[in-house]
Design an enzyme around this catalytic site. Structure first.
Site, PDB file in Angstrom:
ATOM      1  N   TRP A 141       0.651  10.887  -9.536  1.00 19.58           N
ATOM      2  CA  TRP A 141       0.366   9.416  -8.972  1.00 19.58           C
ATOM      3  C   TRP A 141      -0.857   9.526  -8.945  1.00 19.58           C
ATOM      4  CZ3 TRP A 141       5.649  10.579  -8.295  1.00 19.58           C
ATOM      5  CH2 TRP A 141       6.449   9.518  -7.893  1.00 19.58           C
ATOM      6  N   LEU A 142      -1.425   8.186  -8.911  1.00 18.67           N
ATOM      7  CA  LEU A 142      -2.974   7.692  -8.986  1.00 18.67           C
ATOM      8  C   LEU A 142      -3.684   8.341  -7.758  1.00 18.67           C
ATOM      9  CD1 LEU A 142      -5.518   6.697 -10.118  1.00 18.67           C
ATOM     10  CD2 LEU A 142      -4.727   4.531  -9.828  1.00 18.67           C
ATOM     11  N   TRP A 143      -3.255   7.776  -6.461  1.00 17.75           N
ATOM     12  CA  TRP A 143      -4.227   8.031  -5.477  1.00 17.75           C
ATOM     13  C   TRP A 143      -3.846   9.273  -4.874  1.00 17.75           C
ATOM     14  CZ3 TRP A 143      -4.185   4.761  -0.070  1.00 17.75           C
ATOM     15  CH2 TRP A 143      -2.993   4.689   0.408  1.00 17.75           C
ATOM     16  N   ASP A 144      -2.872   9.839  -5.093  1.00 25.08           N
ATOM     17  CA  ASP A 144      -2.365  11.349  -4.656  1.00 25.08           C
ATOM     18  C   ASP A 144      -3.377  12.249  -5.268  1.00 25.08           C
ATOM     19  OD1 ASP A 144       0.121   9.502  -4.457  1.00 25.08           O
ATOM     20  OD2 ASP A 144       0.828  11.251  -3.430  1.00 25.08           O
ATOM     21  N   GLN A 149      -2.632   1.599  -8.480  1.00 17.28           N
ATOM     22  CA  GLN A 149      -2.845   2.039  -6.975  1.00 17.28           C
ATOM     23  C   GLN A 149      -4.263   1.966  -6.402  1.00 17.28           C
ATOM     24  OE1 GLN A 149      -1.199   5.866  -6.388  1.00 17.28           O
ATOM     25  NE2 GLN A 149       0.495   5.142  -5.210  1.00 17.28           N
ATOM     26  N   ASP A 158       3.982   0.889   0.514  1.00 20.15           N
ATOM     27  CA  ASP A 158       5.226   0.141  -0.006  1.00 20.15           C
ATOM     28  C   ASP A 158       5.765  -0.737   1.203  1.00 20.15           C
ATOM     29  OD1 ASP A 158       4.477   2.014  -1.434  1.00 20.15           O
ATOM     30  OD2 ASP A 158       6.429   3.093  -1.734  1.00 20.15           O
ATOM     31  N   ARG A 181      13.141   6.489   5.341  1.00 21.73           N
ATOM     32  CA  ARG A 181      12.650   5.740   4.032  1.00 21.73           C
ATOM     33  C   ARG A 181      12.843   4.472   4.073  1.00 21.73           C
ATOM     34  NH1 ARG A 181       9.915   7.957  -0.212  1.00 21.73           N
ATOM     35  NH2 ARG A 181      11.017   6.862  -1.519  1.00 21.73           N
ATOM     36  N   TYR A 222       8.719   5.580   7.351  1.00 22.84           N
ATOM     37  CA  TYR A 222       7.718   5.427   6.312  1.00 22.84           C
ATOM     38  C   TYR A 222       6.473   4.703   6.754  1.00 22.84           C
ATOM     39  CZ  TYR A 222       7.657   5.558   1.200  1.00 22.84           C
ATOM     40  OH  TYR A 222       7.518   5.803  -0.064  1.00 22.84           O
ATOM     41  N   TRP A 223       5.922   3.616   6.061  1.00 20.10           N
ATOM     42  CA  TRP A 223       4.750   2.830   6.587  1.00 20.10           C
ATOM     43  C   TRP A 223       4.745   1.733   7.704  1.00 20.10           C
ATOM     44  CZ3 TRP A 223       0.573   4.526   4.416  1.00 20.10           C
ATOM     45  CH2 TRP A 223       0.544   5.455   3.204  1.00 20.10           C
ATOM     46  N   GLU A 239       5.006  14.706   4.804  1.00 20.51           N
ATOM     47  CA  GLU A 239       4.526  13.523   3.725  1.00 20.51           C
ATOM     48  C   GLU A 239       4.161  12.752   5.085  1.00 20.51           C
ATOM     49  OE1 GLU A 239       7.669  11.487   1.916  1.00 20.51           O
ATOM     50  OE2 GLU A 239       6.073  10.254   1.059  1.00 20.51           O
TER      51      GLU A 239
HETATM   52  C1  9WN Z   1       6.104   4.716  -5.012  1.00 18.32           C
HETATM   53  C2  9WN Z   1       3.700   9.352  -4.183  1.00 18.32           C
HETATM   54  C3  9WN Z   1       3.733   7.891  -3.601  1.00 18.32           C
HETATM   55  C4  9WN Z   1       2.706   7.608  -2.754  1.00 18.32           C
HETATM   56  C5  9WN Z   1       2.797   6.306  -2.102  1.00 18.32           C
HETATM   57  C6  9WN Z   1       4.104   6.229  -1.105  1.00 18.32           C
HETATM   58  C7  9WN Z   1       5.119   6.757  -2.074  1.00 18.32           C
HETATM   59  C8  9WN Z   1       6.302   5.930  -4.207  1.00 18.32           C
HETATM   60  C9  9WN Z   1       7.972   5.725  -3.756  1.00 18.32           C
HETATM   61  O1  9WN Z   1       4.868   7.841  -2.882  1.00 18.32           O
HETATM   62  O2  9WN Z   1       5.253   5.616  -2.961  1.00 18.32           O
HETATM   63  O3  9WN Z   1       4.782   4.540  -5.576  1.00 18.32           O
HETATM   64  O4  9WN Z   1       8.639   6.034  -4.253  1.00 18.32           O
HETATM   65  O5  9WN Z   1       8.002   5.223  -2.330  1.00 18.32           O
HETATM   66  O6  9WN Z   1       4.007   5.128  -0.457  1.00 18.32           O
HETATM   67  O7  9WN Z   1       1.357   5.996  -1.300  1.00 18.32           O
HETATM   68  O8  9WN Z   1       1.487   7.438  -3.596  1.00 18.32           O
HETATM   69  O9  9WN Z   1       3.308  10.134  -2.928  1.00 18.32           O
END
Ligand code: 9WN
Length: 441
Positions: free
Chosen positions: A35-38, A108, A169, A214, A367-368, A411
């Site tokens: 994943w990009l920002w990860d 991202q 998300d 989730r 989650y968020w 997480e």
């Molecule tokens: C969808 C990987 C990613 C993070 C996001 C987080 C979650 C993915 C998901 O996981 O998103 O991209 O499957 O829900 O919200 O910030 O980069 O860790």
């Protein structure tokens, strides 16, 4: 061994476990791709014990870059089926996608420049310059793409076409917006008849994480449906905007972009490159336009609807990220810090809750919509320091480390109890713990 040594050792172990050689997955099971920002957060941790590996983490992100400069939010590990997989995205539908890897078709938050600079900080000057020179063409192409494609009216803010692009998300604002008028009839019908439970059969994420931690079934369907619409347009921004559904200027994303622009200017100076004039102007405009997201009545910043320019007044932890952008006035920074301190808003035992405690959406385990996230804390800590709120930054760093020590590299975390939530052995929690520990010395 002290508590911090234990934490350091277990954080390194998490990164080892998730290491695929040239890139690190966020976690086994739930997130088996890059994943990009990860990866940007991961590299920020890796640089402390293996700077060459940190560089490789970033270079492996660049292999996914599209021909128009976009960096995709996921590069798929071939053959790995999970909630997200290559067949779901079919990036090959776009002529702009890379030839030898499958990726998603969206981006991202642009943390790349930050990771590049943090790696640079650990290198001697000559090596730093050659590192900057190595990534410069890709970094520049990414920022140029951002303003060309995602700021089509030249207003100074980048737009996002899917909640996944914002990294947060199911943050309340997105769910409210989708629920208002953007859901197709069949999802509304499932919700009205309360028969969305059947969707559970098709979900693979809830095999790894308790369902209540989730997204709800309706939220998951809404995101899936939004993604299918993008795929039907082969990820072409113009065509997507023609019939746009979800199109927002996310506050968090744009704060990260503004900080990334500052880094880009510094990198350019250090390797004596000129920034294209148009890009330079857009970057200056971005700092001014950010102020249009300020609401004088509630005294905070919000995201905005791209089409109507309506502020989306559903507060979330993104409210604090203008501190990280670093371009707002000291006066406004003080107001944000007051919100951070306020126990009815963000002042929980283990801050920072991703939705304020006084929000009707607040749910400490979902989650968020309530839990504390280590990457967001890291961004806020950085911003607090730059505005001179050193004590606040130290307190947030300490409570973040305490939360991870107490529960392990989860997480996300319950902001009231510090208990771990979501998937275990999560890479950015581990990497940023390493970074925060290094700063304690
Ligand atoms: C969808 C990987 C990613 C993070 C996001 C987080 C979650 C993915 C998901 O996981 O998103 O991209 O499957 O829900 O919200 O910030 O980069 O860790």
């Amino acid at each position: 061994m002290g508590v911090n040594d234990d934490l350091l050792a277990s954080a390194k172990k998490v990164l080892d476990t998730n290491d695929k050689g040239n890139y690190t997955i966020p976690a086994h099971g739930l997130y088996p791709h890059q994943w990009l920002w990860d990866s940007c957060f991961i590299a920020i941790g890796q640089r402390h014990f293996d700077v060459e590996r940190a560089k490789i983490e970033i270079l492996s992100l660049l292999r996914g870059q599209w021909k128009n400069g976009m960096l995709p939010h996921i590069i798929f590990t071939p053959g790995k089926k999970a909630a997200m997989h290559e067949g779901h995205w079919q990036s090959w539908l776009s002529p702009l996608s890379p030839d030898d890897v499958s990726t998603s078709g969206i981006t991202q938050p642009p943390m790349l420049a930050e990771a590049v600079v943090r790696i640079g900080e650990t290198l001697p000057l000559t090596e730093r310059r050659s590192w900057y020179g190595q990534v410069w063409p890709n970094l520049l192409a990414y920022h140029e793409w951002m303003y060309r494609e995602r700021d089509p009216h030249g207003e100074g803010l980048a737009l996002q076409i899917h909640p996944w692009e914002t990294g947060m998300d199911n943050t309340p604002g997105w769910m409210e917006l989708l629920g208002e008028h953007l859901l197709p009839w069949w999802i509304r019908l499932l919700a009205r008849l309360h028969i969305d439970g059947i969707i559970s059969w098709f979900r693979s994420d809830t095999r790894y994480v308790p369902a209540q931690e989730r997204l709800s079934n309706i939220e998951a369907l809404a995101l899936y449906d939004t993604q299918l619409r993008l795929r039907r347009k082969a990820y072409d921004t113009d065509k997507i905007l023609d019939h746009s559904l979800f199109a927002v200027e996310d506050l968090a994303f744009n704060c990260i972009l503004i900080r990334a622009n500052t880094h880009l200017r510094q990198i350019a100076l250090s390797i004596r490159k000129d920034l294209p004039e148009d890009l330079y102007k857009r970057m200056e405009l971005a700092e001014k336009t950010l102020e249009e997201l300020w609401d004088p009545y509630t005294e905070q910043y919000y995201s905005r609807d791209f089409i109507t320019h309506r502020l989306l007044k559903q507060p979330s932890v993104a409210t604090l990220l203008p501190l990280y952008a670093g371009t707002i006035s000291e006066e406004r920074a003080k107001l944000l810090v007051k919100m951070l301190e306020n126990e009815h808003i963000f002042g929980t035992a283990y801050p920072i809750p991703s939705a304020p405690r006084n929000s009707t959406w607040f749910n400490p385990i979902c989650y968020w919509q309530g839990p504390s996230w280590v990457n967001i804390n890291w961004l806020v800590i950085d911003g607090l320091k730059r505005y001179g709120f050193d004590e606040h930054a130290a307190a947030l760093r300490d409570s973040t480390l305490e939360m991870i020590s107490k529960s392990d590299c989860y997480e996300y975390f319950n902001p009231m109890t510090g208990n771990g939530l979501g998937t275990k052995n999560f890479s950015w929690t581990a990497a940023l713990a390493i970074d925060l520990l290094a700063k304690e010395k």
